[in-house]
Scaffold this motif. Structure first.
Motif, PDB file in Angstrom:
ATOM      1  N   LEU A 165      -7.524   7.764  -2.454  1.00  0.00           N
ATOM      2  CA  LEU A 165      -8.733   8.363  -3.045  1.00  0.00           C
ATOM      3  C   LEU A 165      -8.490   9.745  -3.651  1.00  0.00           C
ATOM      4  O   LEU A 165      -9.402  10.320  -4.225  1.00  0.00           O
ATOM      5  CB  LEU A 165      -9.903   8.418  -2.059  1.00  0.00           C
ATOM      6  CG  LEU A 165     -10.426   7.065  -1.573  1.00  0.00           C
ATOM      7  CD1 LEU A 165     -11.672   7.257  -0.739  1.00  0.00           C
ATOM      8  CD2 LEU A 165     -10.720   6.145  -2.739  1.00  0.00           C
TER       9      LEU A 165
ATOM     10  N   ILE B  83      -8.942   3.062 -11.171  1.00  0.00           N
ATOM     11  CA  ILE B  83      -8.096   3.091  -9.985  1.00  0.00           C
ATOM     12  C   ILE B  83      -6.649   2.875 -10.393  1.00  0.00           C
ATOM     13  O   ILE B  83      -6.353   2.058 -11.273  1.00  0.00           O
ATOM     14  CB  ILE B  83      -8.582   2.042  -8.974  1.00  0.00           C
ATOM     15  CG1 ILE B  83      -9.895   2.540  -8.355  1.00  0.00           C
ATOM     16  CG2 ILE B  83      -7.540   1.764  -7.902  1.00  0.00           C
ATOM     17  CD1 ILE B  83     -10.605   1.555  -7.508  1.00  0.00           C
TER      18      ILE B  83
ATOM     19  N   ILE C  52      -2.826  -3.833 -13.913  1.00  0.00           N
ATOM     20  CA  ILE C  52      -3.204  -4.573 -12.706  1.00  0.00           C
ATOM     21  C   ILE C  52      -4.567  -5.190 -12.984  1.00  0.00           C
ATOM     22  O   ILE C  52      -5.488  -4.497 -13.425  1.00  0.00           O
ATOM     23  CB  ILE C  52      -3.321  -3.624 -11.493  1.00  0.00           C
ATOM     24  CG1 ILE C  52      -1.978  -3.012 -11.147  1.00  0.00           C
ATOM     25  CG2 ILE C  52      -3.922  -4.329 -10.284  1.00  0.00           C
ATOM     26  CD1 ILE C  52      -1.028  -3.931 -10.437  1.00  0.00           C
TER      27      ILE C  52
ATOM     28  N   LYS D 112      -4.834   4.450  -5.087  1.00  0.00           N
ATOM     29  CA  LYS D 112      -4.648   3.541  -3.951  1.00  0.00           C
ATOM     30  C   LYS D 112      -3.140   3.382  -3.789  1.00  0.00           C
ATOM     31  O   LYS D 112      -2.399   3.483  -4.761  1.00  0.00           O
ATOM     32  CB  LYS D 112      -5.288   2.180  -4.201  1.00  0.00           C
ATOM     33  CG  LYS D 112      -6.770   2.272  -4.464  1.00  0.00           C
ATOM     34  CD  LYS D 112      -7.568   1.381  -3.537  1.00  0.00           C
ATOM     35  CE  LYS D 112      -9.035   1.597  -3.774  1.00  0.00           C
ATOM     36  NZ  LYS D 112      -9.826   1.389  -2.574  1.00  0.00           N
ATOM     37  N   ARG D 113      -2.704   3.134  -2.556  1.00  0.00           N
ATOM     38  CA  ARG D 113      -1.269   3.027  -2.297  1.00  0.00           C
ATOM     39  C   ARG D 113      -0.891   1.584  -2.007  1.00  0.00           C
ATOM     40  O   ARG D 113      -1.693   0.828  -1.466  1.00  0.00           O
ATOM     41  CB  ARG D 113      -0.910   3.922  -1.106  1.00  0.00           C
ATOM     42  CG  ARG D 113      -1.186   5.396  -1.364  1.00  0.00           C
ATOM     43  CD  ARG D 113      -1.459   6.139  -0.071  1.00  0.00           C
ATOM     44  NE  ARG D 113      -0.322   6.107   0.814  1.00  0.00           N
ATOM     45  CZ  ARG D 113       0.511   7.133   1.004  1.00  0.00           C
ATOM     46  NH1 ARG D 113       0.302   8.277   0.386  1.00  0.00           N
ATOM     47  NH2 ARG D 113       1.530   7.031   1.813  1.00  0.00           N
ATOM     48  N   THR D 114       0.302   1.217  -2.359  1.00  0.00           N
ATOM     49  CA  THR D 114       0.749  -0.145  -2.112  1.00  0.00           C
ATOM     50  C   THR D 114       2.229  -0.135  -1.777  1.00  0.00           C
ATOM     51  O   THR D 114       2.958   0.760  -2.200  1.00  0.00           O
ATOM     52  CB  THR D 114       0.482  -1.055  -3.336  1.00  0.00           C
ATOM     53  OG1 THR D 114       1.019  -2.347  -3.070  1.00  0.00           O
ATOM     54  CG2 THR D 114       1.138  -0.499  -4.592  1.00  0.00           C
ATOM     55  N   GLU D 115       2.654  -1.106  -0.980  1.00  0.00           N
ATOM     56  CA  GLU D 115       4.074  -1.167  -0.662  1.00  0.00           C
ATOM     57  C   GLU D 115       4.827  -2.086  -1.601  1.00  0.00           C
ATOM     58  O   GLU D 115       6.003  -1.860  -1.899  1.00  0.00           O
ATOM     59  CB  GLU D 115       4.280  -1.606   0.794  1.00  0.00           C
ATOM     60  CG  GLU D 115       4.018  -0.447   1.733  1.00  0.00           C
ATOM     61  CD  GLU D 115       4.248  -0.783   3.185  1.00  0.00           C
ATOM     62  OE1 GLU D 115       4.823  -1.853   3.476  1.00  0.00           O
ATOM     63  OE2 GLU D 115       3.840   0.028   4.034  1.00  0.00           O
ATOM     64  N   ARG D 116       4.142  -3.147  -2.054  1.00  0.00           N
ATOM     65  CA  ARG D 116       4.872  -4.131  -2.841  1.00  0.00           C
ATOM     66  C   ARG D 116       4.256  -4.412  -4.205  1.00  0.00           C
ATOM     67  O   ARG D 116       4.953  -4.825  -5.120  1.00  0.00           O
ATOM     68  CB  ARG D 116       4.952  -5.448  -2.062  1.00  0.00           C
ATOM     69  CG  ARG D 116       5.778  -5.368  -0.784  1.00  0.00           C
ATOM     70  CD  ARG D 116       5.958  -6.741  -0.158  1.00  0.00           C
ATOM     71  NE  ARG D 116       4.706  -7.488  -0.127  1.00  0.00           N
ATOM     72  CZ  ARG D 116       3.846  -7.477   0.885  1.00  0.00           C
ATOM     73  NH1 ARG D 116       4.102  -6.772   1.969  1.00  0.00           N
ATOM     74  NH2 ARG D 116       2.737  -8.177   0.826  1.00  0.00           N
ATOM     75  N   LEU D 117       2.946  -4.196  -4.360  1.00  0.00           N
ATOM     76  CA  LEU D 117       2.273  -4.653  -5.576  1.00  0.00           C
ATOM     77  C   LEU D 117       2.773  -3.919  -6.811  1.00  0.00           C
ATOM     78  O   LEU D 117       2.813  -4.491  -7.898  1.00  0.00           O
ATOM     79  CB  LEU D 117       0.760  -4.491  -5.434  1.00  0.00           C
ATOM     80  CG  LEU D 117      -0.080  -5.527  -6.158  1.00  0.00           C
ATOM     81  CD1 LEU D 117       0.211  -6.924  -5.688  1.00  0.00           C
ATOM     82  CD2 LEU D 117      -1.554  -5.220  -5.986  1.00  0.00           C
TER      83      LEU D 117
ATOM     84  N   LEU E 103      -2.634   2.220  -8.861  1.00  0.00           N
ATOM     85  CA  LEU E 103      -1.858   1.851  -7.690  1.00  0.00           C
ATOM     86  C   LEU E 103      -0.508   2.547  -7.756  1.00  0.00           C
ATOM     87  O   LEU E 103       0.196   2.460  -8.762  1.00  0.00           O
ATOM     88  CB  LEU E 103      -1.644   0.336  -7.660  1.00  0.00           C
ATOM     89  CG  LEU E 103      -2.877  -0.485  -7.287  1.00  0.00           C
ATOM     90  CD1 LEU E 103      -2.595  -1.968  -7.472  1.00  0.00           C
ATOM     91  CD2 LEU E 103      -3.251  -0.227  -5.838  1.00  0.00           C
TER      92      LEU E 103
ATOM     93  N   HIS F  76      -2.768  11.151  -1.510  1.00  0.00           N
ATOM     94  CA  HIS F  76      -3.393  10.329  -0.479  1.00  0.00           C
ATOM     95  C   HIS F  76      -4.348   9.329  -1.113  1.00  0.00           C
ATOM     96  O   HIS F  76      -4.758   9.513  -2.250  1.00  0.00           O
ATOM     97  CB  HIS F  76      -4.164  11.213   0.489  1.00  0.00           C
ATOM     98  CG  HIS F  76      -3.321  12.272   1.116  1.00  0.00           C
ATOM     99  ND1 HIS F  76      -3.284  13.554   0.630  1.00  0.00           N
ATOM    100  CD2 HIS F  76      -2.474  12.238   2.166  1.00  0.00           C
ATOM    101  CE1 HIS F  76      -2.442  14.264   1.365  1.00  0.00           C
ATOM    102  NE2 HIS F  76      -1.934  13.495   2.300  1.00  0.00           N
TER     103      HIS F  76
END
Lengths: 492, 492
Positions: free
Chosen positions: A32, A16, A8, A49-54, A18, A30
């Protein structure tokens, strides 16, 4: 959980990762939280970090510090690093042991601390202080991580200013003098972070400043010195992270300042060091008493690290030199080397060079080295070695086309010149990214002026930035003039 | 600079914006700098990250808090928010004025502080404390942002526990009793953050917990009470941000604790509040003296906010109830309402309900309300209103299939039950995300056990998590048993 690694492209120095929300939920990860990433021979840590689509379910998005990782990795939720407990201990004002500070340094180096935790660490040190033993241990740990340079000669001089003074670009002049006196001085400097120009930004006006350690070694072998950017070699990388956390808060507690300066000096292989401590209104250290205490502590930590450290307490309430901004400071530097230039810059460079030579047990006169043209000559040799043009003269260094001069609205005496305000104006005008932006101060504290005398001139490369700096200048008062009959400042 | 807005799908609560490095350089925007974003009628602030490919030059990538912004926007570098200066002031141990605390609250609400700055704020408050006046002003400011609920009746009771005790799910029982006594009790609760189950997680076993303010009003009108998730309505949103910064550091300084609890109570429209302060080994407050001091300060801040607050100092070193984890706690709650269940949970619920009724000037007996089945009935009405199944009984609530019981290896007396270790075990087993995971404690401090008696039983939904919890349990000692002849703990 097995996930496929994908890269990314987000500019972050933190590791970080995703995760798709579904994977994150299944892991119980969760935002962090830290996850452990196992792959091939390596195990490392990522911050979630959370993502729905990336990123899709089944994959893990890795930011730049983790781009080396490819293929399928095993991801598990990791506990919080031990150092968080020690940060809390410091918040409780409990003295930290050597191994606890070492763990903190190690976790910062591995980027295991979140920004909240890093903010808490510098805050804890600021609020509760570090004892001299803690400072010694922290400095030692910091100098043990990252790259180090080592030199043949037994005496390797260095200088450093704790900062806070506008202009003050004495380093290139001192390096030229010391190298010409026959000593080895491999100087690394920083770029501006919150100031209008770091020494590395000023040197970049003349030549290249980013080199590998091998290149640095060959420049120094050829010329006795160098003037390069320290960030190009990862010397004391933990220091860079700590500074990143201190900057937004504008704090620089003594313990961290000492650890920062001396760990860098130790990594670069310096043996004899002069630390410039400017004090006064607006400087980092306000009082002479405070400057002396800081000097004593710096010397004590230095000797713990087997370095010969001495301190120069200097005047910090006025700028040194006239120009502020990369090109304008470069012009002052070259002018001094050519035998002209602002007296404040020439004098401070000579005094610090004298101290450094004396400290190294070398009998040579910086004034003679400057006046004979030897320093200029040596500086030109360094420029050649760093791929610069040695034929450049001060007159070739021209500031931005857009300019504006602020004049005094009264007869009187200059009662003060404010470093912080000057720096803000120079930055607003575009420095350091616009290298020809900045300002020239025409007056010093104690100067007599009459109505219409110029106080300072702003320079910019872009008209819009000049306008911005100009309007900020109207609200500030970087050069204070007091008329004889002035009792009231203003009525509003 | 004019940029085209595009949305970026990264789960973050902060208004992070992605700039192409070329645009960022031209703006002079460094990582973590703030930019001002002007578009149509709105001006807002974003925190900068840089990217080479993820957004193209000429566009700005907006994360979720900014997804409302469309079209072309004007982007300029913004200064640092004023509150950073006040955070630094607190780090310097200087008392903050009302307007300074208000500015901090406002900037936190607008998400203008970076994580480093937020970490510094909670650290500064932890290291240097808040005076009672500062706490009053902070609470006031926090309760002034976000949504508020208002109710017809002049008396709106509420209860809150400062936490730290395993199990302790008294809230649903108390709400059922108080609502049945004829008072209006709109109860919002939290989900677990670091614990194995929040009251909202337990209620979610029975019914829905996420409702809009209008829906909450209609549930309360119908049943006198509700048991909903507070995070579903943005009551005191600044509190959520502060808690996010406190959690990784495991700190909860008194001033922030008081502001957190009372700002939420004020936003929800409570007038008469009982605060449960468990104290003892392993609880948030260690000593009775400390608990009394906290109680006095809570009452003082409460009266400043025109709330009638009283405190219950309770035993905090043992768990309350037997089950830990959403389903296991739900089973205890329902069992107590049905007239059975753990005595510790029943007794504490009755005592707190008595205090709350007395505090509101209502003459009613919680024991009678429980024993008559009135509380169970009322609880069922609330379940119906929140789309749950009112016919459920404690026997229907079955924990995970995977289980393992730890037994005593000696005859002796239970000298202690460790809340923190029990919570860690329950989380390791999968709680709260796996709602049927957790554990049941079979012993209380002072119980006599013989070799082979069960101490606790772990439950999990997933075999791997049971194994993990089991192996952690071997290293910990959540239930301590001391034999008569035990002088030495172990030799190693």
């Amino acid at each position: 959980m097995q996930l496929k690694a994908t890269t990314i492209d987000i500019g972050t120095s933190r590791p970080i990762v995703l995760l798709n929300v579904d994977d994150a939920d299944e892991l119980g990860a969760h935002p962090l939280d830290r996850v452990r990433i196992d792959h091939a021979q390596e195990t490392t840590t990522g911050i979630v970090k959370r993502t729905e689509r990336l990123v899709e379910q089944g994959t893990i998005g890795l930011t730049e510090p983790l781009h080396r990782i490819r293929g399928t990795v095993t991801v598990t939720v990791a506990g919080r690093p031990h150092s968080v407990e020690y940060v809390r201990k410091k918040l409780d004002d409990i003295e930290l042991a050597a191994n606890e500070l070492e763990t903190i340094v190690h976790d910062i180096h591995e980027k295991r601390l979140s920004d909240i935790e890093l903010g808490a660490f510098v805050s804890a040190v600021y609020a509760n202080g570090l004892s001299i033993e803690e400072t010694e241990n922290l400095t030692q740990s910091m100098s043990n991580v990252g790259e180090t340079l080592r030199w043949e000669p037994p005496v390797v001089p260095d200088k450093h200013s704790i900062g806070g003074v506008a202009g003050n670009c004495v380093t290139p002049i001192i390096v030229a003098i010391i190298a010409e006196a026959g000593l080895t001085i491999p100087k690394t400097s920083s770029r501006a972070v919150t100031s209008p120009a770091g020494t590395a930004d000023v040197m970049e006006v003349f030549c290249e400043v980013e080199f590998t350690t091998d290149e640095i070694k060959s420049i120094v072998t050829e010329t006795n010195g160098c003037l390069v950017w320290g960030g190009g070699v990862a010397l004391s990388p933990v220091d860079d992270e700590i500074i990143r956390a201190e900057n937004p808060l504008s704090i620089d507690p003594a313990g961290l300042l000492i650890a920062s300066v001396l760990s860098k000096k130790r990594s670069v292989g310096s043996t004899h060091v002069v630390i410039d401590i400017p004090y006064g209104e607006g400087a980092k250290v306000q009082s002479l008493v405070g400057a002396r205490e800081l000097a004593d502590n710096i010397k004590r930590v230095g000797s713990h690290l087997d370095m010969d450290v001495t301190c120069a307490i200097t005047h910090g309430s006025d700028p040194i030199g006239r120009g502020i901004g990369p090109v304008l400071e470069a012009r002052d530097v070259l002018a001094v080397l050519e035998g002209n230039g602002p007296e404040s810059l020439r004098l401070k460079s000579i005094r610090l060079a004298e101290m450094l030579l004396d400290h190294c047990g070398v009998d040579a006169s910086p004034t003679d080295i400057l006046d004979s043209g030897g320093a200029l000559n040596r500086f030109r040799r360094i420029l050649v070695a760093q791929n610069g043009d040695p034929e450049i003269s001060a007159d070739d260094l021209v500031p931005g086309d857009e300019s504006m001069t602020r004049r005094s609205d009264r007869d009187g005496i200059v009662t003060g010149v404010d470093n912080r305000q000057l720096c803000e104006l120079a930055r607003r005008a575009g420095a350091p990214l616009d290298s020809r932006a900045g300002l020239v101060v025409h007056q010093s504290a104690g100067d007599r002026v009459v109505e219409g005398d110029s106080l300072y001139t702003l320079y910019a490369e872009q008209p819009a930035k000049l306008v911005e700096a100009e309007s900020l200048g109207e609200r500030l008062e970087p050069v204070r003039v007091r008329g004889k009959a002035d009792a009231l400042v203003e009525r509003r």
